[in-house]
Write a protein that holds these residues in place. Structure first.
Motif, PDB file in Angstrom:
ATOM      1  N   UNK A  13       0.605  -1.499  -0.071  1.00  0.00           N
ATOM      2  CA  UNK A  13      -0.249   0.008  -0.180  1.00  0.00           C
ATOM      3  C   UNK A  13       0.678   1.778   0.072  1.00  0.00           C
ATOM      4  N   UNK A  14       2.631   0.952   0.004  1.00  0.00           N
ATOM      5  CA  UNK A  14       3.113   2.372  -0.255  1.00  0.00           C
ATOM      6  C   UNK A  14       2.858   3.437  -1.794  1.00  0.00           C
ATOM      7  N   UNK A  15       3.309   4.716  -1.326  1.00  0.00           N
ATOM      8  CA  UNK A  15       3.211   4.960  -2.312  1.00  0.00           C
ATOM      9  C   UNK A  15       4.660   5.390  -3.274  1.00  0.00           C
ATOM     10  N   UNK A  16       3.944   5.774  -4.414  1.00  0.00           N
ATOM     11  CA  UNK A  16       6.056   5.698  -4.857  1.00  0.00           C
ATOM     12  C   UNK A  16       6.645   6.830  -4.289  1.00  0.00           C
ATOM     13  N   UNK A  17       6.209   8.332  -3.600  1.00  0.00           N
ATOM     14  CA  UNK A  17       7.247   8.719  -3.249  1.00  0.00           C
ATOM     15  C   UNK A  17       7.868   8.339  -1.641  1.00  0.00           C
TER      16      UNK A  17
END
Length: 205
Positions: free
Chosen positions: A158-162
């Motif tokens: 669930x982590x975002x690209x940033x």
């Protein structure tokens, strides 16, 4: 073996084997008979994926319940229906807890058994399809580079690209490239699709 699956009849009573074989054969179902649990295990094709097993509980040598345990150890995907002429409630409970799909007492009611066999074959086909899908996805996962796999695991979490870029010490643009490549290799159209594929493969994220 036909695509409809193979029904294994395991019983030390020849009359029972022949009777069940005739009944099921008359309905166009393919059967194979075995006079003992050990004979069945010797003949069992480890690659067989569609079918079911009808096994007597009380047999010389290895019993039907012992056969259930052995099949579980071998991770055999074929559903098992137990049959006995000496059934009782404790034995039925033990068989079901050991993994049997159902339990019938002799003389078996033909139509009830046939309906359960059809359900067992449908379950077997479903298991076979799921196993094929897992193997196919696992092959795709193995095609990922180490970095693509890291990024894919992070996406599944669930982590975002940033955040992924920060954690891996790479640029966000590089994350986007690896993410795109991983999803393309896995055949995922979205992050949700990627999660579904990974879960289907049993990939530890």
């Amino acid at each position: 073996m036909s695509d409809n699956g193979l029904i294994h009849i395991v019983d030390d009573d020849r009359a029972v084997r022949e009777g069940l074989g005739f009944l099921l054969g008359s309905l166009g179902l393919e059967t194979e008979t075995h006079s003992s649990a050990l004979a069945f295990l010797d003949a069992l094709d480890a690659t067989a994926t569609v079918g079911c097993i009808l096994a007597d509980v009380r047999m010389p040598g290895m019993s039907g319940l012992e056969l259930l345990d052995e099949l579980a150890q071998r991770q055999c995907p074929l559903p098992v229906i137990m049959i006995t002429g000496h059934g009782d409630v404790p034995m039925a409970v033990k068989a079901m807890r050991a993994g049997a799909m159902d339990f019938f007492e002799k003389p078996v009611q033909g139509m009830a058994l046939i309906e359960r066999i059809k359900e067992a074959l449908e379950l077997s086909r479903s298991r076979s399809h799921e196993a094929f899908e897992r193997a196919e996805i696992a092959t795709r996962i193995e095609s990922l580079t180490a970095r693509e796999a890291e990024v894919a695991r992070a996406v599944v979490k669930g982590l975002q690209n940033k955040q992924i870029a920060h954690d891996l010490g790479i640029s966000q643009k590089t994350v986007e490239i690896h993410r795109h490549n991983a999803m393309e290799k896995l055949g995922a159209r979205s992050a949700a699709d990627l999660v579904r594929l990974v879960m289907a493969a049993g990939w530890d994220s």
